[in-house]
Design a protein around this motif. Structure first.
Motif, PDB file in Angstrom:
ATOM      1  N   ARG A   1       7.797 -36.516  -0.600  1.00 35.37           N
ATOM      2  CA  ARG A   1       7.722 -37.284  -1.834  1.00 35.37           C
ATOM      3  C   ARG A   1       8.284 -36.452  -2.974  1.00 35.37           C
ATOM      4  N   ILE A   2       8.916 -37.122  -3.933  1.00 37.33           N
ATOM      5  CA  ILE A   2       9.293 -36.414  -5.160  1.00 37.33           C
ATOM      6  C   ILE A   2       8.258 -36.654  -6.254  1.00 37.33           C
ATOM      7  N   GLY A   3       7.513 -37.742  -6.157  1.00 37.27           N
ATOM      8  CA  GLY A   3       6.441 -37.979  -7.107  1.00 37.27           C
ATOM      9  C   GLY A   3       5.405 -36.871  -7.020  1.00 37.27           C
ATOM     10  N   GLY A   4       5.128 -36.234  -8.153  1.00 40.96           N
ATOM     11  CA  GLY A   4       4.174 -35.139  -8.178  1.00 40.96           C
ATOM     12  C   GLY A   4       4.774 -33.772  -7.958  1.00 40.96           C
ATOM     13  N   ALA A   5       6.041 -33.707  -7.512  1.00 38.62           N
ATOM     14  CA  ALA A   5       6.703 -32.418  -7.375  1.00 38.62           C
ATOM     15  C   ALA A   5       7.000 -31.844  -8.761  1.00 38.62           C
ATOM     16  N   SER A   6       7.250 -30.559  -8.823  1.00 38.19           N
ATOM     17  CA  SER A   6       7.484 -29.906 -10.112  1.00 38.19           C
ATOM     18  C   SER A   6       8.926 -29.424 -10.210  1.00 38.19           C
ATOM     19  N   ALA A   7       9.472 -29.506 -11.423  1.00 38.15           N
ATOM     20  CA  ALA A   7      10.833 -29.047 -11.684  1.00 38.15           C
ATOM     21  C   ALA A   7      10.855 -28.245 -12.974  1.00 38.15           C
ATOM     22  N   VAL A   8      11.608 -27.167 -12.962  1.00 39.66           N
ATOM     23  CA  VAL A   8      11.878 -26.393 -14.174  1.00 39.66           C
ATOM     24  C   VAL A   8      13.360 -26.541 -14.481  1.00 39.66           C
ATOM     25  N   VAL A   9      13.672 -27.011 -15.687  1.00 36.90           N
ATOM     26  CA  VAL A   9      15.048 -27.165 -16.127  1.00 36.90           C
ATOM     27  C   VAL A   9      15.366 -25.998 -17.055  1.00 36.90           C
TER      28      VAL A   9
ATOM     29  N   VAL B   1       7.769 -31.941 -15.148  1.00 35.00           N
ATOM     30  CA  VAL B   1       8.924 -31.187 -15.633  1.00 35.00           C
ATOM     31  C   VAL B   1       8.514 -30.250 -16.753  1.00 35.00           C
ATOM     32  N   SER B   2       9.045 -29.052 -16.732  1.00 38.19           N
ATOM     33  CA  SER B   2       8.964 -28.129 -17.859  1.00 38.19           C
ATOM     34  C   SER B   2      10.352 -27.548 -18.078  1.00 38.19           C
ATOM     35  N   GLY B   3      10.518 -26.823 -19.168  1.00 35.72           N
ATOM     36  CA  GLY B   3      11.818 -26.280 -19.515  1.00 35.72           C
ATOM     37  C   GLY B   3      11.776 -24.794 -19.753  1.00 35.72           C
ATOM     38  N   ALA B   4      12.952 -24.194 -19.789  1.00 36.70           N
ATOM     39  CA  ALA B   4      13.104 -22.788 -20.169  1.00 36.70           C
ATOM     40  C   ALA B   4      14.286 -22.689 -21.112  1.00 36.70           C
ATOM     41  N   GLY B   5      14.058 -22.084 -22.260  1.00 32.35           N
ATOM     42  CA  GLY B   5      15.103 -21.974 -23.270  1.00 32.35           C
ATOM     43  C   GLY B   5      14.902 -20.759 -24.140  1.00 32.35           C
ATOM     44  N   ARG B   6      15.523 -20.753 -25.314  1.00 27.69           N
ATOM     45  CA  ARG B   6      15.455 -19.588 -26.200  1.00 27.69           C
ATOM     46  C   ARG B   6      14.118 -19.497 -26.923  1.00 27.69           C
TER      47      ARG B   6
ATOM     48  N   CYS C   1       8.461 -18.598 -15.121  1.00 30.85           N
ATOM     49  CA  CYS C   1       8.766 -20.033 -15.252  1.00 30.85           C
ATOM     50  C   CYS C   1       8.983 -20.699 -13.908  1.00 30.85           C
ATOM     51  N   VAL C   2       9.663 -20.003 -12.991  1.00 30.69           N
ATOM     52  CA  VAL C   2      10.096 -20.635 -11.746  1.00 30.69           C
ATOM     53  C   VAL C   2       9.099 -20.445 -10.604  1.00 30.69           C
ATOM     54  N   ALA C   3       8.040 -19.697 -10.829  1.00 25.96           N
ATOM     55  CA  ALA C   3       7.165 -19.292  -9.734  1.00 25.96           C
ATOM     56  C   ALA C   3       6.544 -20.462  -8.984  1.00 25.96           C
ATOM     57  N   ASP C   4       6.215 -21.540  -9.669  1.00 28.90           N
ATOM     58  CA  ASP C   4       5.528 -22.661  -9.028  1.00 28.90           C
ATOM     59  C   ASP C   4       6.409 -23.904  -8.881  1.00 28.90           C
ATOM     60  N   ALA C   5       7.699 -23.787  -9.169  1.00 28.58           N
ATOM     61  CA  ALA C   5       8.573 -24.960  -9.191  1.00 28.58           C
ATOM     62  C   ALA C   5       9.050 -25.330  -7.790  1.00 28.58           C
ATOM     63  N   ASP C   6       9.079 -26.621  -7.524  1.00 27.75           N
ATOM     64  CA  ASP C   6       9.698 -27.124  -6.296  1.00 27.75           C
ATOM     65  C   ASP C   6      11.214 -27.219  -6.442  1.00 27.75           C
ATOM     66  N   TYR C   7      11.660 -27.484  -7.669  1.00 25.13           N
ATOM     67  CA  TYR C   7      13.085 -27.573  -7.968  1.00 25.13           C
ATOM     68  C   TYR C   7      13.369 -26.775  -9.230  1.00 25.13           C
ATOM     69  N   VAL C   8      14.368 -25.917  -9.167  1.00 25.38           N
ATOM     70  CA  VAL C   8      14.804 -25.144 -10.325  1.00 25.38           C
ATOM     71  C   VAL C   8      16.232 -25.581 -10.643  1.00 25.38           C
TER      72      VAL C   8
END
Length: 328
Positions: free
Chosen positions: A141-149, A170-175, A196-203
């Motif tokens: 499933r993608i529902g409930g998965a985590s992504a860091v953009v 979804v969360s983000g990483a920026g300046r 930031c990426v430690a718990d992400a399913d998709y980076v």
């Protein structure tokens, strides 16, 4: 800013590739247009008031820059401006604009497509279909998965909104860090990328290429990801230490990668990424949907009208940052 020659028209140089830009008629009526390839760029720049880099991946400008004796404005038909971020341009008074906004939604759709391809194991289905093999499998499933953009500009925001819409967290990483972003919710700073990426399913990498972001995805970054994580790069190939990515994929440090950009393009035929079953490759086309060339020319033509009228230009790049600042 207004540029007028003795003829009443500015001189515009257009750097083209194999294809000429479409829908240039209106611009041609109001400018003396010089179309050129990379070999003729220096000659075409002499006496030019503006340069339209329709061939946006070209690296010809630095060596031709000495001939830019009257240049006021440079527009590059891309969101990324790294091909023109050489010291002489940065130090000059030439205004730089880009094609920000053209690719946002199409790249977001590409990213969603790759997320679905991984979750639903589409590449294996295609390989089994080619072999006429019936093999039942379970998918994710993608529902409930985590992504860091990683990259919070307009393209990153479009990706975040679309992934949220189909149920990803979804969360983000920026300046700049913040907890109340309308698209990302939480935004971490990229100097804490490993956290930031430690718990992400998709980076998802979509950051602009700058001195600060070059090689940000190295062995340490991949080691910080979960073994089940998938990495998607739609930013720039130079964001990644490619040898480290290959090693991470081979060792199972991460589960897979979808790559649209590479530090060497075209990707050499003997590169190991081609034969990895957990890698999805596309040839720098994530934003290139039907009609994209006309949209690129449309953005330039609008700015050309503004430039001729002395009006404020859209998408002005901060040449020290290397991108259009948020809110511009």
């Amino acid at each position: 800013m207004n540029a007028v020659t003795e003829s009443g028209k500015p001189v515009l140089t257009v750097l083209t590739g194999d294809d000429a830009p479409p829908d240039m008629t209106a611009v041609e009526q109001d400018a003396e247009v010089r179309y050129t390839d990379a070999a003729g760029l220096a000659d075409a720049l002499r006496g030019a008031d503006a340069l339209f880099m329709y061939q946006f991946l070209s690296t010809a400008l630095p060596s031709a820059w000495h001939a830019a004796d009257r240049l006021q404005w440079l527009h590059i038909a891309a969101a990324g401006v790294d091909p023109v971020m050489f010291p002489e341009l940065r130090a000059s008074d030439v205004v730089l604009t880009n094609a920000r906004g053209v690719f946002d939604d199409s790249i977001a759709e590409y990213v969603l497509g790759q997320v679905l391809a991984f979750a639903k194991d589409m590449p294996t289905s295609l390989r089994l279909q080619d072999a006429r093999t019936w093999r039942h499998r379970e998918t994710e499933r993608i529902g409930g998965a985590s992504a860091v953009v990683v990259g919070t500009g307009p393209i990153g925001r479009a990706i975040a909104r679309l992934l949220r819409a189909v149920g990803l967290r979804v969360s983000g990483a920026g300046r700049r860090a913040r907890d109340d972003d309308p698209d990302f919710g939480t935004v971490h700073t990229t100097d804490r990328l490993a956290e930031c990426v430690a718990d992400a399913d998709y980076v998802v990498a979509v950051a602009p290429l700058t001195d600060q972001t070059k090689n940000m995805f190295d062995g340490d970054a991949f080691a910080a990801m979960k073994p089940s994580a998938r990495f998607v790069n739609v930013g720039r190939g130079e964001l990644v230490v490619t040898d480290d990515l290959v090693a991470a994929l081979r060792s199972g440090t991460i589960a897979g990668a979808a790559l649209d950009v590479f530090d060497t393009e075209p990707l050499p035929a003997d590169h190991p990424l081609w034969t990895m079953e957990n890698v999805l490759i596309s040839p720098h086309m994530s934003g290139d949907v039907v009609g994209w060339r006309r949209e690129l020319v449309g953005v330039f033509a609008d700015n050309f009208r503004r430039w001729r009228a002395g009006q404020e230009l859209r998408n002005v790049v901060d040449k020290q940052l290397g991108y259009v600042p948020s809110g511009s």
